[in-house]
Motif scaffolding. Sequence first.
Motif, PDB file in Angstrom:
ATOM      1  N   LEU A   1      11.586  -2.942  -9.916  1.00 16.30           N
ATOM      2  CA  LEU A   1      11.520  -1.609  -9.317  1.00 16.30           C
ATOM      3  C   LEU A   1      10.847  -0.599 -10.232  1.00 16.30           C
ATOM      4  CD1 LEU A   1      14.985  -1.372  -7.565  1.00 16.30           C
ATOM      5  CD2 LEU A   1      12.751  -1.539  -6.479  1.00 16.30           C
ATOM      6  N   LEU A   2      11.140  -0.667 -11.519  1.00 17.66           N
ATOM      7  CA  LEU A   2      10.486   0.226 -12.466  1.00 17.66           C
ATOM      8  C   LEU A   2       8.989  -0.051 -12.547  1.00 17.66           C
ATOM      9  CD1 LEU A   2      13.088   0.370 -15.359  1.00 17.66           C
ATOM     10  CD2 LEU A   2      12.467   2.210 -13.795  1.00 17.66           C
TER      11      LEU A   2
ATOM     12  N   THR B   1       7.335   1.325  -9.393  1.00 21.26           N
ATOM     13  CA  THR B   1       7.280   2.782  -9.464  1.00 21.26           C
ATOM     14  C   THR B   1       6.179   3.240 -10.414  1.00 21.26           C
ATOM     15  OG1 THR B   1       9.645   2.900  -9.032  1.00 21.26           O
ATOM     16  CG2 THR B   1       8.608   4.861  -9.971  1.00 21.26           C
ATOM     17  N   ALA B   2       6.083   2.620 -11.568  1.00 19.47           N
ATOM     18  CA  ALA B   2       5.042   2.983 -12.527  1.00 19.47           C
ATOM     19  C   ALA B   2       3.659   2.712 -11.946  1.00 19.47           C
ATOM     20  CB  ALA B   2       5.238   2.208 -13.829  1.00 19.47           C
TER      21      ALA B   2
ATOM     22  N   MET C   1       2.744   2.686  -8.791  1.00 18.80           N
ATOM     23  CA  MET C   1       2.433   3.668  -7.749  1.00 18.80           C
ATOM     24  C   MET C   1       2.056   5.013  -8.359  1.00 18.80           C
ATOM     25  SD  MET C   1       2.586   2.028  -4.970  1.00 18.80           S
ATOM     26  CE  MET C   1       2.641   3.258  -3.705  1.00 18.80           C
ATOM     27  N   GLU C   2       2.744   5.418  -9.412  1.00 18.13           N
ATOM     28  CA  GLU C   2       2.427   6.696 -10.055  1.00 18.13           C
ATOM     29  C   GLU C   2       1.052   6.656 -10.713  1.00 18.13           C
ATOM     30  OE1 GLU C   2       4.001   9.666 -10.069  1.00 18.13           O
ATOM     31  OE2 GLU C   2       5.309   8.774  -8.570  1.00 18.13           O
TER      32      GLU C   2
END
Length: 67
Positions: free
Chosen positions: A20-21, A24-25, A27-28
């Motif tokens: 998940l991390l 998220t990274a 996508m950012e």
Amino acid sequence: MRQHLLNGWLVAALIALVCLLGITAYMEVRKDLPRVACMRDRAVAGKRAAQSESCSMACCGSTNPNA
């Protein structure tokens, strides 16, 4: 036996958290790349502005780096 089961769940939870991390990274970073590219090289940004509306809206022609 119960300790092995708990350890297995803990490992699974840690793997899920890392995934998940990572997502998220990713996508950012993917979302922020056009803005960084515009700020790095304005000449290229002018060419890309016609191709990418997000670039022109995000930073090209703007003095605010947080736009």
